[in-house]
Design an enzyme around this catalytic site. Structure first.
Site, mmCIF file in Angstrom:
data_model
loop_
_atom_site.group_PDB
_atom_site.id
_atom_site.type_symbol
_atom_site.label_atom_id
_atom_site.label_comp_id
_atom_site.label_asym_id
_atom_site.label_seq_id
_atom_site.Cartn_x
_atom_site.Cartn_y
_atom_site.Cartn_z
ATOM 1 C CG ASN A 142 -9.518 7.398 -2.846
ATOM 2 O OD1 ASN A 142 -8.999 7.679 -1.761
ATOM 3 N ND2 ASN A 142 -9.851 6.164 -3.174
ATOM 4 C CB CYS A 148 -8.375 6.170 6.615
ATOM 5 S SG CYS A 148 -8.315 6.647 4.912
ATOM 6 C CE LYS A 165 -1.894 9.675 -2.141
ATOM 7 N NZ LYS A 165 -1.485 8.271 -1.906
ATOM 8 N N GLY A 207 -7.308 -4.994 -7.961
ATOM 9 C CA GLY A 207 -6.331 -5.854 -7.300
ATOM 10 C C GLY A 207 -5.487 -6.627 -8.295
ATOM 11 C CG ASN A 236 1.447 1.926 -0.737
ATOM 12 O OD1 ASN A 236 1.129 2.930 -0.088
ATOM 13 N ND2 ASN A 236 0.546 1.076 -1.207
ATOM 14 C CB SER A 237 4.165 2.727 4.300
ATOM 15 O OG SER A 237 3.850 3.455 5.454
ATOM 16 N N GLY A 293 1.228 7.031 3.270
ATOM 17 C CA GLY A 293 0.660 7.835 4.352
ATOM 18 C C GLY A 293 -0.201 8.978 3.858
ATOM 19 N N GLY A 305 -3.931 -0.321 -10.689
ATOM 20 C CA GLY A 305 -3.097 0.423 -9.743
ATOM 21 C C GLY A 305 -1.626 0.192 -9.996
HETATM 22 C C1 LIG Z 1 1.641 3.628 -4.035
HETATM 23 C C2 LIG Z 1 0.179 3.366 -3.781
HETATM 24 C C3 LIG Z 1 -0.617 4.380 -3.230
HETATM 25 C C4 LIG Z 1 -1.972 4.154 -2.983
HETATM 26 N N1 LIG Z 1 -2.731 5.167 -2.466
HETATM 27 C C5 LIG Z 1 -4.067 4.969 -2.271
HETATM 28 C C6 LIG Z 1 -4.915 6.027 -1.803
HETATM 29 O O1 LIG Z 1 -4.454 7.148 -1.579
HETATM 30 N N2 LIG Z 1 -6.233 5.775 -1.620
HETATM 31 C C7 LIG Z 1 -6.776 4.540 -1.893
HETATM 32 O O2 LIG Z 1 -7.992 4.356 -1.741
HETATM 33 N N3 LIG Z 1 -6.006 3.535 -2.359
HETATM 34 C C8 LIG Z 1 -4.675 3.715 -2.546
HETATM 35 N N4 LIG Z 1 -3.904 2.680 -3.034
HETATM 36 C C9 LIG Z 1 -4.526 1.387 -3.306
HETATM 37 C C10 LIG Z 1 -4.841 1.217 -4.802
HETATM 38 O O3 LIG Z 1 -5.757 2.202 -5.260
HETATM 39 C C11 LIG Z 1 -5.419 -0.187 -5.071
HETATM 40 O O4 LIG Z 1 -6.627 -0.331 -4.357
HETATM 41 C C12 LIG Z 1 -4.483 -1.293 -4.638
HETATM 42 O O5 LIG Z 1 -3.150 -0.946 -4.940
HETATM 43 C C13 LIG Z 1 -4.788 -2.641 -5.290
HETATM 44 O O6 LIG Z 1 -4.732 -2.557 -6.696
HETATM 45 P P1 LIG Z 1 -3.415 -2.953 -7.561
HETATM 46 O O7 LIG Z 1 -3.029 -4.337 -7.144
HETATM 47 O O8 LIG Z 1 -3.861 -2.841 -8.982
HETATM 48 O O9 LIG Z 1 -2.374 -1.959 -7.205
HETATM 49 C C14 LIG Z 1 -2.542 2.889 -3.273
HETATM 50 C C15 LIG Z 1 -1.733 1.886 -3.820
HETATM 51 C C16 LIG Z 1 -0.390 2.103 -4.080
HETATM 52 C C17 LIG Z 1 0.441 0.996 -4.673
#
Ligand SMILES: Cc1cc2nc3c(=O)[nH]c(=O)nc-3n(C[C@H](O)[C@H](O)[C@H](O)COP(=O)(O)O)c2cc1C
Ligand SMILES: Cc1cc2nc3c(=O)[nH]c(=O)nc-3n(C[C@H](O)[C@H](O)[C@H](O)COP(=O)(O)OP(=O)(O)OC[C@H]3O[C@@H](n4cnc5c(N)ncnc54)[C@H](O)[C@@H]3O)c2cc1C
Ligand code: FES
Lengths: 298, 244
Positions: free
Chosen positions: A97, A127, A43, A240, A67-68, A70, A262
């Site tokens: 991370n 960020c 996370k 992605g 998502n948001s 935060g 993800g």
């Molecule tokens: C609920 C959620 C929380 C995420 N939190 C982070 C995070 O804390 N740090 C980060 O670098 N990416 C975060 N991501 C981005 C994912 O690591 C990933 O880069 C992005 O979702 C694209 O991949 P996916 O399409 O397989 O989900 C988050 C994504 C989601 C859906």
């Protein structure tokens, strides 16, 4: 057969759980042994503990979600004390991370992580930068270069920079980060996106915009990995919309050494196991001995 | 190891009131009252996320859900027929504590009645249910054998009291209150019970993982942000921070 090497660290397979979708692995370890993964990205951590955003945090979209969250997280120290021991007990590669709202925050976080057993720092430059009015570090090359070069100076761990797809130009961004000292790149983070509640006549999210992920972003993410692989010579982790072994193979053919899953984890907690098995079957069928044979062939 | 998504074969999927469906699946499912399952009634990627639905009852090789058709996901599920299958993950969340004694009030608004049959069956104290609906009452016939008294309110007055169910209920009459329904109703119940009777509420939020990893479903509590899917969905009323 499926193992890959990233900067001298061996991963059992190219499948990494993506940051923010997998917590610190505890919940998923109840559904499958997380040691079977190539690696886990934690996370998103920040120097200090964060409560995260108020209001709605998850909103479903066509073949994906916004998502948001935060960056709700226990802070780097909290992670080291309470979560890292659990992961250390597992035979699994760890990417910590790390996010931040100022360069100093990133650097202090790195210093704390330097003295731990984590394998990589994955620098999240999506960020908001408080000094630049909240524009993310990963939008303009000049800002990204600054944070990456400073991070590289203090980091004793291999530094993987996680790119934002919202960068002005993804190829220039990738090139700048590598010039500034990134040992590897992971891409992409979520796409900045908007949803509106037409009955309330307001944005769905309190922060107005939120990050889009899931299968809907896959073709764009894949194109970005492909383009970036043409301009840098460091290992690339593709991210992605990956939800199947076919998606993973596409990213590898586009130039990725490994990939992250993800949003796919929300379809099924053990989806990564299906992906790993699918890759093995494909390699066997196609007579592929090492993923190196197909990496970047496009 | 916990079980990942598995199939449940549909035994019945019946509209018991306009837009309200009772879904019964065959299979060896388990769980406590107040716990929920994540349901996927489709193979496609769209809708992307599974839907959280409470356990309405579990009995001899069958699990029951009661759901209201709201959007695409529940609409798709409502079209499934006997013999079709659904994927489900669970049981998830904490659930209601059933090892309690005394006089207990169950307060429900609309589809918030869903977890109450299974709960009423397992409670040993004297149980009274207060159920509010917009216009049609449903599911109460099944609950009636397990409770001492049934109180109904409808907004249009078609059945029972015309108005809100909270008009009928006095916390002083009870040792414990369990509530499930829309947030404004829960807020009212929490305020009514303050300093009088302990109250537990079942909360809702949009979910992605359902297992505590994504932090998408958190609500504000006096301890900080907590996950509806893990620390909840049942929270002590006074610990929930509403209306900010
Ligand atoms: C609920 C959620 C929380 C995420 N939190 C982070 C995070 O804390 N740090 C980060 O670098 N990416 C975060 N991501 C981005 C994912 O690591 C990933 O880069 C992005 O979702 C694209 O991949 P996916 O399409 O397989 O989900 C988050 C994504 C989601 C859906
Ligand atoms: C712990 C828990 C238990 C629940 N138990 C029941 C039940 O027993 N019976 C029942 O009818 N409903 C229940 N709900 C509400 C139910 O999950 C939503 O009505 C349902 O997800 C709506 O999906 P949709 O596709 O019809 O709507 P859409 O609006 O198309 O859904 C879009 C997205 O928003 C989410 N969403 C929309 N409304 C809600 C909501 N109220 N709560 C959570 N997510 C929502 C959906 O899950 C989906 O991700 C429960 C919710 C939670 C959190
Ligand atoms: S839905 Fe992911 S933490 Fe609750």
């Amino acid at each position: 057969m499926t193992k890959v090497d990233i900067l001298g660290v061996e991963l059992k397979n190219p499948i990494i759980a993506a940051s923010g979708t997998f917590g610190f692995g505890r919940e998923f370890d109840e559904y499958f042994p997380i040691e079977k993964l190539g690696a886990i990205s934690t996370k998103g951590l920040t120097l200090n503990k964060r409560e995260g955003n108020k209001g709605i945090r998850i909103y479903e979209t066509a073949s994906g979600l916004m998502n948001s969250i935060g960056l709700q997280n226990p802070g780097v120290k909290g992670f080291i004390e309470d979560d890292l021991p659990f992961l250390e007990d597992k035979d699994v590669v760890i990417l910590a991370n790390l996010g931040g709202s100022t360069i100093d925050e990133y650097l202090e976080g790195i210093e704390l992580l330097n003295n731990t057993s984590i394998d990589f720092i994955e620098l999240n430059i999506s960020c908001p930068n408080v000094k630049e009015g909240g524009m993310a570090f990963g939008i303009k090359c000049s800002t990204a270069e600054l944070v990456v070069s400073e991070a590289k100076k203090v980091s004793k761990k291999p530094l993987i920079v996680k790119l934002s797809p919202n960068a002005e130009n993804i190829q220039e961004m990738a090139y700048s980060c590598v010039e500034a000292g990134a040992d590897g790149l992971s891409l992409v983070n979520t796409f900045n996106a908007l949803a509106i509640d037409i009955y309330k006549r307001k944005p769905v999210f309190e922060n107005v915009t939120a990050g889009l992920s899931g299968p809907c972003i896959k073709p764009i993410a894949l194109r970005m990995v492909y383009e970036v692989s043409k301009v840098v010579n460091v290992p690339i982790i593709g991210i992605g919309g990956i939800i199947s072994w076919k998606d993973a193979i596409e990213f590898i053919m586009a130039g990725a050494t490994a990939v992250q899953v993800g949003s796919g984890n929300f379809i099924k907690p053990d989806i990564t196991m299906d992906i790993i098995n699918g890759i093995e079957d494909y390699m066997r069928q196609e007579g592929i001995k090492s993923l190196e044979e197909i990496r970047g062939i496009i | 190891m916990k079980e990942t998504y598995r199939k449940g074969i549909i035994h019945t999927n019946t509209e018991i009131s306009p837009n309200i469906y009772e879904l019964v699946l065959e299979g060896d499912f388990h769980g406590r009252p107040g716990q929920f399952y994540m349901l996927r009634g489709w193979e496609e990627l769209d809708p992307f996320l599974p839907r959280p639905i409470s356990i309405a009852d579990i009995d001899s090789g069958k699990i029951k859900f009661l759901y209201e058709v709201r959007g695409r996901g529940t609409h798709i599920i409502s079209k499934l027929k006997k013999g079709h299958s659904l994927s489900l993950l669970g049981p998830l969340g904490n659930g209601f504590d059933v090892k309690v004694e005394g006089k207990i009030a169950l307060i429900t608004g609309g589809i918030g009645i869903a977890p109450m049959l299974y709960l009423a069956k397992q409670l040993s104290g004297e149980v009274h249910i207060y159920s509010g609906f917009r216009n049609n009452a449903y599911f109460l016939d099944q609950i009636r054998p397990y409770v001492k008294a049934v109180n109904i309110a409808t907004e249009n007055g078609s059945v029972g009291h015309k108005g809100f169910v909270t008009d009928l209920f006095d916390p002083k009459d009870f040792d414990l209150v369990y509530a499930c329904g829309p947030i404004p109703m829960l807020e009212l119940v929490i305020n009514m019970c303050k300093g009088i009777t302990p109250v537990y509420v079942s909360m809702e939020n949009h979910m992605a993982c359902g297992i505590g990893a994504c932090l998408g479903c958190t609500i504000q509590t006096i301890r900080g942000m907590e996950r509806v899917c893990k620390e909840g969905p049942v929270f002590k009323g006074e610990e929930v921070v509403l209306n900010d």
